[in-house]
Every structure is written in structure tokens, then in C-alpha cells.
Design a protein around this motif. Sequence first.
Motif, PDB file in Angstrom:
ATOM      1  N   ASP A 338      28.512  59.741  72.616  1.00 28.34           N
ATOM      2  CA  ASP A 338      28.897  61.150  72.767  1.00 28.34           C
ATOM      3  C   ASP A 338      27.829  61.912  73.542  1.00 28.34           C
ATOM      4  O   ASP A 338      28.146  62.782  74.363  1.00 28.34           O
ATOM      5  CB  ASP A 338      29.127  61.792  71.392  1.00 28.34           C
ATOM      6  N   TYR A 339      26.569  61.579  73.271  1.00 33.97           N
ATOM      7  CA  TYR A 339      25.477  62.204  74.016  1.00 33.97           C
ATOM      8  C   TYR A 339      25.533  61.803  75.484  1.00 33.97           C
ATOM      9  O   TYR A 339      25.409  62.643  76.390  1.00 33.97           O
ATOM     10  CB  TYR A 339      24.135  61.806  73.408  1.00 33.97           C
ATOM     11  N   LEU A 340      25.736  60.520  75.745  1.00 35.46           N
ATOM     12  CA  LEU A 340      25.839  60.032  77.117  1.00 35.46           C
ATOM     13  C   LEU A 340      26.972  60.742  77.859  1.00 35.46           C
ATOM     14  O   LEU A 340      26.829  61.083  79.042  1.00 35.46           O
ATOM     15  CB  LEU A 340      26.063  58.526  77.117  1.00 35.46           C
ATOM     16  N   ALA A 341      28.074  60.984  77.179  1.00 36.91           N
ATOM     17  CA  ALA A 341      29.192  61.684  77.814  1.00 36.91           C
ATOM     18  C   ALA A 341      28.786  63.096  78.231  1.00 36.91           C
ATOM     19  O   ALA A 341      29.204  63.587  79.299  1.00 36.91           O
ATOM     20  CB  ALA A 341      30.392  61.723  76.873  1.00 36.91           C
ATOM     21  N   GLN A 342      27.982  63.761  77.422  1.00 35.46           N
ATOM     22  CA  GLN A 342      27.519  65.106  77.788  1.00 35.46           C
ATOM     23  C   GLN A 342      26.627  65.066  79.019  1.00 35.46           C
ATOM     24  O   GLN A 342      26.753  65.910  79.923  1.00 35.46           O
ATOM     25  CB  GLN A 342      26.759  65.734  76.606  1.00 35.46           C
ATOM     26  N   VAL A 343      25.722  64.096  79.071  1.00 34.10           N
ATOM     27  CA  VAL A 343      24.867  63.954  80.252  1.00 34.10           C
ATOM     28  C   VAL A 343      25.718  63.689  81.486  1.00 34.10           C
ATOM     29  O   VAL A 343      25.477  64.239  82.567  1.00 34.10           O
ATOM     30  CB  VAL A 343      23.841  62.824  80.047  1.00 34.10           C
ATOM     31  N   THR A 344      26.730  62.859  81.322  1.00 33.79           N
ATOM     32  CA  THR A 344      27.621  62.542  82.441  1.00 33.79           C
ATOM     33  C   THR A 344      28.374  63.781  82.895  1.00 33.79           C
ATOM     34  O   THR A 344      28.566  64.004  84.102  1.00 33.79           O
ATOM     35  CB  THR A 344      28.598  61.435  82.031  1.00 33.79           C
ATOM     36  N   ARG A 345      28.830  64.593  81.959  1.00 32.90           N
ATOM     37  CA  ARG A 345      29.512  65.845  82.325  1.00 32.90           C
ATOM     38  C   ARG A 345      28.599  66.728  83.176  1.00 32.90           C
ATOM     39  O   ARG A 345      29.037  67.338  84.159  1.00 32.90           O
ATOM     40  CB  ARG A 345      29.957  66.589  81.070  1.00 32.90           C
ATOM     41  N   LEU A 346      27.340  66.801  82.799  1.00 31.41           N
ATOM     42  CA  LEU A 346      26.399  67.601  83.572  1.00 31.41           C
ATOM     43  C   LEU A 346      26.315  67.095  85.010  1.00 31.41           C
ATOM     44  O   LEU A 346      26.330  67.879  85.966  1.00 31.41           O
ATOM     45  CB  LEU A 346      25.017  67.560  82.914  1.00 31.41           C
ATOM     46  N   ASN A 347      26.241  65.784  85.176  1.00 31.89           N
ATOM     47  CA  ASN A 347      26.192  65.207  86.516  1.00 31.89           C
ATOM     48  C   ASN A 347      27.463  65.502  87.298  1.00 31.89           C
ATOM     49  O   ASN A 347      27.410  65.840  88.487  1.00 31.89           O
ATOM     50  CB  ASN A 347      25.977  63.695  86.418  1.00 31.89           C
ATOM     51  N   LEU A 348      28.613  65.361  86.650  1.00 28.78           N
ATOM     52  CA  LEU A 348      29.890  65.669  87.301  1.00 28.78           C
ATOM     53  C   LEU A 348      29.922  67.111  87.784  1.00 28.78           C
ATOM     54  O   LEU A 348      30.349  67.405  88.913  1.00 28.78           O
ATOM     55  CB  LEU A 348      31.041  65.432  86.332  1.00 28.78           C
ATOM     56  N   LEU A 349      29.517  68.012  86.922  1.00 31.87           N
ATOM     57  CA  LEU A 349      29.516  69.425  87.279  1.00 31.87           C
ATOM     58  C   LEU A 349      28.636  69.673  88.498  1.00 31.87           C
ATOM     59  O   LEU A 349      29.014  70.409  89.420  1.00 31.87           O
ATOM     60  CB  LEU A 349      29.014  70.263  86.102  1.00 31.87           C
ATOM     61  N   ALA A 350      27.458  69.056  88.492  1.00 27.23           N
ATOM     62  CA  ALA A 350      26.529  69.261  89.600  1.00 27.23           C
ATOM     63  C   ALA A 350      27.078  68.684  90.895  1.00 27.23           C
ATOM     64  O   ALA A 350      27.052  69.334  91.954  1.00 27.23           O
ATOM     65  CB  ALA A 350      25.175  68.638  89.265  1.00 27.23           C
ATOM     66  N   MET A 351      27.617  67.466  90.832  1.00 25.12           N
ATOM     67  CA  MET A 351      28.139  66.834  92.043  1.00 25.12           C
ATOM     68  C   MET A 351      29.316  67.615  92.619  1.00 25.12           C
ATOM     69  O   MET A 351      29.377  67.878  93.827  1.00 25.12           O
ATOM     70  CB  MET A 351      28.550  65.392  91.747  1.00 25.12           C
ATOM     71  N   ALA A 352      30.259  67.969  91.761  1.00 26.69           N
ATOM     72  CA  ALA A 352      31.441  68.692  92.228  1.00 26.69           C
ATOM     73  C   ALA A 352      31.081  70.062  92.768  1.00 26.69           C
ATOM     74  O   ALA A 352      31.623  70.512  93.791  1.00 26.69           O
ATOM     75  CB  ALA A 352      32.457  68.815  91.097  1.00 26.69           C
TER      76      ALA A 352
END
Length: 455
Positions: A338-352
Motif C-alpha cells: 500500500d505504501y509502494l502504491a502511494q509512492v507510485t501515485r506520486l511518480n505518476l502525478l509528476a510524470m503526467a
Amino acid sequence: MRRLVLAAAVSAIAATAHAQPLGGEQPLLRQLSGEVSSARQQAIIQRLVGFGTRHTLSDTKSDKRGIGAARRWVAAEFAQMSKDCGGCLTVETPSEVFTAARIPKPTEVMDVLAIQKGTTDPERVIVISGHMDSRVSDPLNATADAPGANDDASGVAAVMEAARVLSKHKFPATLVFAVLSGEEQGLYGGKVLADYATAHGWQVEADLNNDIVGNSHGQNGVADNTHVRVFSEGTRTVETAAEADRRRYNGGEVDSPSRNLARVMDALADRYLTNFDVIMVYRTDRYGRSGDQVPMLKAGFPAVRVTEAAENYTRQHQDLRTENGVKYGDVIEGVDFDYLAQVTRLNLLAMASLASAPTPPEGVDIAGAVTSDTTLKWTPSRDAVAYRAWWRSTTDPQWRYSRLAGTSGQVVLKDVNIDDWFFGLSAIGPDGFESPVVFPGAAGRFKATPPAAAK
């Protein structure tokens, strides 16, 4: 009396501009955040751990064990994602041969890249990276089991999940999903990536390097699943001596493009993620340690390192064993999905966000000596419909005040004294996406400078 007058002046400035996060609300970013699957990331890490070891010097022929099997599996997964999106991803496997202290004989180090070409601005590139190779206590031990679940299968899972989600959408700039090798042997996968980007003329706007991003329980017993650290260099690695002299005099030590990328990520987390925040660390990496963002910085590209807030060193670079009741080794049980998913969301937001926004302003300069006003100048670009001038106290970590600047290439900030603030400029696109803030002069320049020019 003078103190009262100064306070009134500062209040007047604050009244004419607002403290605000970068950009406006974007429904696309809300949507992307909701598409991340922790279950898929768990399956990715399980598969990577299943290769036994992914040491850079391990077997490359077997289909079941070693670095060769791992990289072929990653390439096949990217190929399937491309098939699902109608061929939107191009899979490349650049490699170089190295011999070094941790590579005692010539060895091919191969990266696996999935490239999603931008629709209107393909030369501008946003990269997310993580390394697939793993190790145990002896960096030359290529045969022992080295699960590497968190270091760095977690980063690979972030890259691959980002590719799955973002490949369903189109963006003006090019996205690159990079799974690297050779990190544990001396950051060689990062060098392969940097060399490939340079050879292909990529204008890399950001490299988001994810390394050790899946654990939420620190070795000291502290649990933290609500923060992630983003490390960023303070001054550009490729800064010339003349540029350094100007920076020391006029400022810019905390305004490299990498540092302003970290500020973007912090603002995005504040706006779009629930109970999850960025800790900006004013350092290229953890003390005495490094990651694959370093070769990218040496090539002149803006880059940050993303790392969990609470590290457990008994699970990093360790033989699998139990000593005095302590279990050592980087096993999958140490990953908080669940923590990893949050980190991934942050990356997605930044990339997009970065890929949807205009190019960061170029040619940004500033003037205002011996006047009460500050003038910002820049070179207008074709993809921006407006610009925003920013300023903040020289001791403030985040951009605080702003004013729309139009598209003329110049704005005068009346009664904002150049001596008292740091200044920057961002570009705004037709759909409201906003670029990172660019600090004036070479210190804040996003466009890469060829490394040879920095000698």
C-alpha cells in the motif's frame, strides 16, 4: 519606526499576490492516481524475486534464474503493455560493456526501456527509473540468492506500474520507463541510460529515480507510511567555474532544476494524495551513498532520487540469515505494498503533470539593481499561453507569491525589490498544466548543458 514601515511594505506585497501551489486542479491527475494497483505491484515483485538472484554478473542464459531471465521478462511485459495500447510503447535494450572494481571481467550491462513518444513535443523527455539488479553482502557474489525485493524490485514495480497506467493516455512530451542494471556494481545502468539519452538527442526535463521505495518500517522501530523522501542536488553538477562565481554572488544554491522538480512533487502530493507528503532533502542522495540519478546529473539532466522515509538496513545488501534473533535479507515480507502504491501515485502525478505542461521557460533573466522594481525576461515558447512570475523569501523552501506574466517575454514586478527575494518563472499551457519554476540564469536552467562545456 523603520521596522513598522518595512512590515507594512511586506504586507502590501503579500496582498497583491497569493501563496499557492503550482498549477490548477486537474481531473486527469485524480483519475491516474486511482488507477494504480498495489496487487499488480506485488505480483511484479514476486516475479522478480522468483529469479533467485538478479546480480549484474549472474547467469544471462537461463530462462529461470539470473539477470538475463529478469531483463527478458521485463522486456516481454513492456511488449505486452505496448500491444494493449496499440503499439504506443517502443521497447529498447541499450547496453555497454564495462570492467571495473566490482566488474572484474568485461560484462555487458543492459537496460530495458519502454518509450512512449510524445504527441506534439517528442524531443522533450520525462524519465522514471529503477534498477533490477540485486546483491548480497559481498558485491561480487553473483550466485547466492539475492531477492532484492525492496532494493530495488520496488522501484522496478513503480516503473512498470507507471508504464501500465500512463500508456493508456497520450501526452505532449515523451515518457520513458527505464529498468536499469548494474547499479550495485557502480551505477553503470544509469550511465547506459545517460549515454543513450545523449546519443539520441533527448532533452530530458526530469529523471525520477526510484530506489528503495517499498518499506515503511525503519530499522529503529519507527513506522512511517505517510512520507517519502525526494533528494535533489543544490547546484548543477555540470556548472562551470564562471557560473559558480555568479551563483555564489547572486544566489541559486537551492534552485537547481532538480530542486525545483522536488518542489513540484511536494506540491502535487499536497494537492492530490491523502495523508502522504514529500520530505524534500537538500542533498543529491543519502550521506555517502548514491543512485542511478547521478550519471544523469553528470550528463546535465535534471534528476531526483525517490526513497522511502524509514529505511531498514538489515534488509539492504545482506546475506539471507538470522543472527541474534534478527532476520537479515531483502525479502518480500519487508515490502508494504500500500505504501509502494502511494509512492507510485506520486511518480505518476509528476510524470503526467510535467509531460502535459509546456516546456520550462528558457532564457530566463532578471534585472532590478538600484530600483524598487524587479524585471523578469525570457524567451517565449510556442506551447505556453501564459507565464507566471514567482518570488519567495531567500530562506523560504517553497515558492510563495506569484503574478501572471502574459506572453510578451517580460514582466515588471512593481515595488518588489530584487535584493530581498528569490525569483522564478513558470509556463502555463492551454489546459492549465504548469511547468516547474525556473530560477533565472544558469543556476536554474533546465535545458541540458553538454558535459564538455562544464570542464
